[in-house]
Design an enzyme around this catalytic site. Structure first.
Site, PDB file in Angstrom:
ATOM      1  N   TYR A 193      -0.783   0.274  10.550  1.00 44.69           N
ATOM      2  CA  TYR A 193      -0.995  -0.478   9.219  1.00 44.69           C
ATOM      3  C   TYR A 193       0.051  -0.257   8.439  1.00 44.69           C
ATOM      4  CZ  TYR A 193      -3.019  -1.268   4.587  1.00 44.69           C
ATOM      5  OH  TYR A 193      -3.443  -1.586   3.330  1.00 44.69           O
TER       6      TYR A 193
ATOM      7  N   SER B 149       0.963  -1.209   0.090  1.00 40.00           N
ATOM      8  CA  SER B 149       0.015   0.049  -0.077  1.00 40.00           C
ATOM      9  C   SER B 149       0.894   1.239   0.005  1.00 40.00           C
ATOM     10  CB  SER B 149      -0.567   0.029   1.292  1.00 40.00           C
ATOM     11  OG  SER B 149      -1.544   1.215   1.474  1.00 40.00           O
TER      12      SER B 149
HETATM   13  N1  LIG Z   1      -8.834  -0.931  -0.559  1.00 44.01           N
HETATM   14  C1  LIG Z   1      -7.622  -0.339  -0.447  1.00 44.01           C
HETATM   15  O1  LIG Z   1      -7.963   0.852  -1.119  1.00 44.01           O
HETATM   16  C2  LIG Z   1      -6.404  -0.754  -0.652  1.00 44.01           C
HETATM   17  C3  LIG Z   1      -5.357   0.056  -0.975  1.00 44.01           C
HETATM   18  C4  LIG Z   1      -4.053  -0.244  -0.754  1.00 44.01           C
HETATM   19  C5  LIG Z   1      -3.814  -1.695  -0.535  1.00 44.01           C
HETATM   20  N2  LIG Z   1      -4.934  -2.558  -0.124  1.00 44.01           N
HETATM   21  C6  LIG Z   1      -4.467  -3.963  -0.057  1.00 44.01           C
HETATM   22  O2  LIG Z   1      -5.123  -4.900  -0.784  1.00 44.01           O
HETATM   23  C7  LIG Z   1      -5.332  -6.070   0.009  1.00 44.01           C
HETATM   24  C8  LIG Z   1      -6.837  -6.572  -0.080  1.00 44.01           C
HETATM   25  O3  LIG Z   1      -7.567  -5.463   0.611  1.00 44.01           O
HETATM   26  P1  LIG Z   1      -9.113  -5.148   0.203  1.00 44.01           P
HETATM   27  O4  LIG Z   1      -9.215  -3.832   0.036  1.00 44.01           O
HETATM   28  O5  LIG Z   1      -9.387  -6.095  -1.029  1.00 44.01           O
HETATM   29  O6  LIG Z   1     -10.043  -5.519   1.376  1.00 44.01           O
HETATM   30  P2  LIG Z   1     -11.338  -6.497   1.722  1.00 44.01           P
HETATM   31  O7  LIG Z   1     -12.364  -6.318   0.549  1.00 44.01           O
HETATM   32  O8  LIG Z   1     -11.825  -6.185   2.997  1.00 44.01           O
HETATM   33  O9  LIG Z   1     -10.861  -8.162   1.468  1.00 44.01           O
HETATM   34  C9  LIG Z   1      -9.936  -8.487   2.525  1.00 44.01           C
HETATM   35  C10 LIG Z   1      -9.738 -10.024   2.382  1.00 44.01           C
HETATM   36  O10 LIG Z   1      -8.835 -10.800   3.110  1.00 44.01           O
HETATM   37  C11 LIG Z   1      -9.725 -11.643   4.041  1.00 44.01           C
HETATM   38  N3  LIG Z   1      -8.957 -11.465   5.188  1.00 44.01           N
HETATM   39  C12 LIG Z   1      -8.893 -10.307   6.064  1.00 44.01           C
HETATM   40  N4  LIG Z   1      -8.270 -10.780   7.318  1.00 44.01           N
HETATM   41  C13 LIG Z   1      -8.103 -12.110   7.225  1.00 44.01           C
HETATM   42  C14 LIG Z   1      -7.321 -12.996   8.052  1.00 44.01           C
HETATM   43  N5  LIG Z   1      -6.952 -12.519   9.267  1.00 44.01           N
HETATM   44  N6  LIG Z   1      -7.214 -14.450   7.656  1.00 44.01           N
HETATM   45  C15 LIG Z   1      -7.880 -14.852   6.551  1.00 44.01           C
HETATM   46  N7  LIG Z   1      -8.429 -14.043   5.570  1.00 44.01           N
HETATM   47  C16 LIG Z   1      -8.691 -12.821   6.016  1.00 44.01           C
HETATM   48  C17 LIG Z   1     -11.252 -11.186   3.951  1.00 44.01           C
HETATM   49  O11 LIG Z   1     -12.111 -12.062   4.287  1.00 44.01           O
HETATM   50  P3  LIG Z   1     -12.504 -12.473   5.667  1.00 44.01           P
HETATM   51  O12 LIG Z   1     -13.028 -11.186   6.419  1.00 44.01           O
HETATM   52  O13 LIG Z   1     -13.852 -13.387   5.387  1.00 44.01           O
HETATM   53  O14 LIG Z   1     -11.459 -13.313   6.495  1.00 44.01           O
HETATM   54  C18 LIG Z   1     -11.193 -10.950   2.735  1.00 44.01           C
HETATM   55  O15 LIG Z   1     -11.307 -11.693   1.662  1.00 44.01           O
HETATM   56  C19 LIG Z   1      -4.962  -5.811   1.466  1.00 44.01           C
HETATM   57  O16 LIG Z   1      -3.711  -6.402   1.703  1.00 44.01           O
HETATM   58  C20 LIG Z   1      -4.815  -4.196   1.672  1.00 44.01           C
HETATM   59  O17 LIG Z   1      -3.825  -3.882   2.613  1.00 44.01           O
HETATM   60  C21 LIG Z   1      -6.233  -2.112   0.026  1.00 44.01           C
END
Ligand SMILES: NC(=O)c1ccc[n+]([C@@H]2O[C@H](COP(=O)([O-])OP(=O)(O)OC[C@H]3O[C@@H](n4cnc5c(N)ncnc54)[C@H](OP(=O)(O)O)[C@@H]3O)[C@@H](O)[C@H]2O)c1
Length: 242
Positions: free
Chosen positions: A153, A140
């Site tokens: 984070y 990120s």
């Molecule tokens: N969204 C943004 O703007 C953004 C920006 C930069 C980077 N990122 C990165 O992108 C990645 C994905 O994020 P997202 O935005 O797609 O989030 P999201 O929609 O909340 O999805 C997160 C996924 O990870 C799973 N997860 C979370 N904690 C977990 C755990 N302890 N064990 C197993 N599975 C777990 C969740 O399923 P469950 O909750 O069912 O476990 C879900 O499938 C992350 O690494 C995040 O840091 C996101």
């Protein structure tokens, strides 16, 4: 399924970015191992992905649980091996100023965002060596931008970045590659939960990153070793390399 079927493991593939990456891989003919804690959402994702992927193995559970990680690697082995490991699952909160941050909360953030990806990589390594595979760690811009409230984070993502670049160097001899991908701001549950009550409808959906993933999975893993990519169109430095 043939012996040459490629196999990928994507953590956090039940929704958001992880599901988008899994869809890209499925459409490219990969068999998949997918993870996430909510069983219902993970099973729905598996059903959807099965329309394209030769095989899908959903492994429900917390990524910090050693048995869950072992089950994921066993599932990949049973499918035939592992070409791509995507460490995507992460948590963002607790959010708040460092001056009042509950430091014991680090106890959860580092195991989820840093420890689990590293242990999963260690477990996956024999399979990745066999197939000269690729590790993709999701980072990120919070890894180096000082966003108020997101310090803990950001610290985990900064740590993940250093570990990934170090792994990329250490694994060269074994023919395994590792890259960092910053997906950019996206309208997902994690993003909304980190900005409670705020309107995030101006952020793009994670589908915006699809062209990047198709590009990345076309590359020779060795040619991208140790690099850090921004996955959105407006940060399409990767496109200049085509
Ligand atoms: N969204 C943004 O703007 C953004 C920006 C930069 C980077 N990122 C990165 O992108 C990645 C994905 O994020 P997202 O935005 O797609 O989030 P999201 O929609 O909340 O999805 C997160 C996924 O990870 C799973 N997860 C979370 N904690 C977990 C755990 N302890 N064990 C197993 N599975 C777990 C969740 O399923 P469950 O909750 O069912 O476990 C879900 O499938 C992350 O690494 C995040 O840091 C996101």
């Amino acid at each position: 399924m043939t012996e040459s079927t490629r196999i990928a493991l994507v953590t956090g593939a039940s929704r958001g970015l992880g599901l988008v990456i899994a869809r890209v891989l499925a459409r490219r003919g990969y068999s998949l191992v997918i993870g996430g804690r909510e069983r219902g959402a993970l099973d729905s994702a598996a059903v959807e992905l099965s329309a394209d992927a030769p095989a899908v193995r959903p492994i429900p559970g917390d990524i910090t649980d050693a048995q869950v990680r072992v089950a994921m690697i066993d599932a990949a082995r049973q499918l035939g091996g592992l070409n791509v490991l995507v460490n995507n699952a992460a948590q963002l909160g607790p959010v708040g100023p460092l001056q009042t941050f509950d430091v014991p909360s680090f106890g959860r953030l580092f195991p989820v965002n840093v420890g689990a990806p590293l242990v999963l990589t260690q477990l996956a390594l024999p399979l990745l060596v066999e197939r000269q595979g690729l590790i993709v760690n999701i980072t990120s811009d919070a890894a180096d931008a000082a966003y108020p409230g997101w310090g803990p984070y950001g610290a985990t993502k900064a740590a993940l970045e250093l570990l990934t670049r170090t792994l990329a160097a250490e694994l060269r001899e074994q023919g395994v590659s590792a890259v960092l991908v910053d997906p950019g701001d996206m309208r997902t549950r994690m993003h909304q939960e980190s900005l409670p009550g705020q309107d995030i409808s101006d952020r793009p959906l994670p589908e915006i990153t699809v062209p990047f993933w198709n590009w990345l999975f076309d590359q020779d893993p060795n040619a991208v070793r140790g690099e850090r990519f921004g996955a959105q169109h407006e940060d399409a430095r990767w496109l200049q390399r085509v």
